[in-house]
Design a protein around this motif. Structure first.
Motif: not given
Length: 334
Positions: A287-311
Motif C-alpha cells: 500500500e505504501y508503494v501504491r501511495l508513492i506510485k500514485e503521488k498521494r504523498i510526497d516523501v522527497q523531503p526525506f531522501i535529500s541526503e544520500i550517503v555512501e556505504l563507506t561513509d
C-alpha cells in the motif's frame, strides 16, 4: 559481503557471508541499492550494543538477483521494496521471504521505495487508530515516522493536527497545508476550534522519551471515548482518573502490521488468508508503494541526503551526537 553493525556503541562495517536462498523456495535474493537509517530505533540499538554485535536497519530496496522456485510475482532484474529484520538490514545482499517485499513499478523513484518499511509502520499505526472518514487525529512527534503518518492521514482525508517542539519539522508539514504547531497552546486552540471543543478522536504519540509527560497531557486533547495510540518509544503511564473520566481507549501500534514477529508468516513465508487478515505487514508495504506510485504523498523531503556505504559509520556518529537535524538518511550501495 559488507554489512553495517552496532558494536560497543559504535557503528562498524564488517565482512560477512553472502546469504543464500538454497533450500528456501519462497525467498528471493536481493542486491541492495538503498537502505534507510531509522534514527530512533537504530540509535537505541547502538546504546545497548556493549560487548555484542547487533545488525542495524530494517527498511531497504534493491534488485532481485535470484528467485526461489515458489516465487511467481517477481523475476530477476525487478526492483523490490523490503521490510523487516532479521531479513532486511544495512547489508549488500538480502534474503527476503515473499511475505516481506513488494514489487516497485518503473515509475517509482527507488529512493522513495526504500522508505517502504517506515511507510508500512506509519500505515499500520493509522489502522490501529481505526478512524472513520472526517475524524480528527492529532499526531505528536514529527520525526520521519510522525511526518509519514501525518501525510498519509491527510491523503486519507482525516482532519490532521500535528505538533512538534522543533519549528523546522512543523514547517515541513505546513508546506503541505497540514495544520502543524510548535506550541502546545496553539495546538490545543486548534483542537478546540476544529472539534467544537469536543476533543480529537485520536492522538498518536510518535515521540520518544520513556516517561513522557505527553501520556498525561494527550488525554486532555481527546474526546470522551477517544483513543490514545502509542507509536513511539513511550512507557504507557496514563493516569487512571483521566482514563476513567473519558473512558479512553489505550492502543499500542507494533511495527508494520499483522505477521510481524510471527515465524510462520515471516520465516516460513506463509501468508495469512486475505479474507481474514486484510492488512498484513506485507500488504501494508504494498500500500505504501501504491501511495508513492500514485503521488498521494510526497516523501522527497526525506531522501535529500544520500550517503555512501563507506561513509555510513560517520553519519551515524553525527546523528548520535545530534550534529545532524536531518530526519533520516539513505545509504547507497554500489
Amino acid at each position: 559481503m559488507k554489512r553495517i553493525v552496532a558494536h560497543n556503541k559504535k557503528v562498524e562495517i564488517i565482512e560477512d557471508e553472502m546469504p543464500s536462498i538454497e533450500g528456501k523456495p519462497s525467498y528471493i535474493l536481493v542486491k541492495t541499492l538503498y537502505s534507510v537509517i531509522s534514527p530512533g530505533t537504530e540509535l537505541s540499538m547502538l546504546a545497548i550494543s556493549e560487548n555484542k554485535q547487533l545488525h542495524l536497519g530494517y527498511s531497504a530496496m534493491g534488485e532481485v538477483v535470484e528467485c526461489g522456485s515458489n516465487i511467481t510475482d517477481v523475476k530477476k532484474g525487478d526492483l523490490v521494496a523490503c521490510y523487516g529484520a532479521p531479513y532486511v538490514h544495512h547489508d549488500e545482499y538480502l534474503c527476503v521471504p515473499k511475505t516481506l517485499y513488494a514489487k516497485v513499478p518503473d515509475t517509482v523513484d527507488p529512493k522513495e521505495a526504500a522508505l517502504g518499511g517506515l511507510g508500512a509502520i506509519a500505515i499500520h499505526a493509522l489502522r490501529i487508530a481505526n478512524l472513520q472518514f472526517g475524524e480528527t487525529i492529532v499526531i505528536v512527534g514529527l520525526g520521519v515516522l510522525g511526518q509519514l503518518i501525518a501525510k498519509i492521514a491527510n491523503a486519507a482525508a482525516f482532519n490532521v493536527i500535528a505538533y512538534d517542539l522543533h519549528e523546522s519539522r512543523v514547517e515541513m508539514l505546513e508546506k503541505e497545508k497540514i495544520k502543524s504547531f510548535s506550541s502546545v497552546e496553539a495546538m490545543e486552540k486548534a483542537i478546540n476550534i476544529e472539534t467544537n471543543s469536543q476533543g480529537a478522536d485520536a492522538v498518536l504519540l510518535c515521540a520518544g522519551g520513556k516517561r513522557s509527560p505527553l501520556t498525561h497531557e494527550c488525554l486532555k486533547w481527546i474526546r470522551k471515548k477517544g483513543k490514545a495510540v502509542i507509536v513511539g518509544d513511550i512507557e504507557p503511564d496514563f493516569p487512571r482518573d483521566l482514563m476513567f473520566g473519558k473512558e479512553a481507549q489505550l492502543l499500542i501500534s507494533r511495527a508494520g502490521g499483522p505477521g510481524r514477529y510471527d515465524s510462520v508468516y515471516e520465516r516460513e513465508a506463509i501468508d495469512y488468508p486475505y479474507e481474514y487478515v486484510r492488512w498484513t505487514e506485507g500488504r501494508n508495504l504494498e500500500e505504501y508503494v501504491r501511495l508513492i506510485k500514485e503521488k498521494r504523498i510526497d516523501v522527497q523531503p526525506f531522501i535529500s541526503e544520500i550517503v555512501e556505504l563507506t561513509d555510513a559509520p560517520h553519519e551515524f556518529e553525527k546523528l548520535l551526537n545530534k550534529e545532524s537535524t536531518t530526519l533520516t538518511k539513505l545509504i547507497h550501495f554500489t
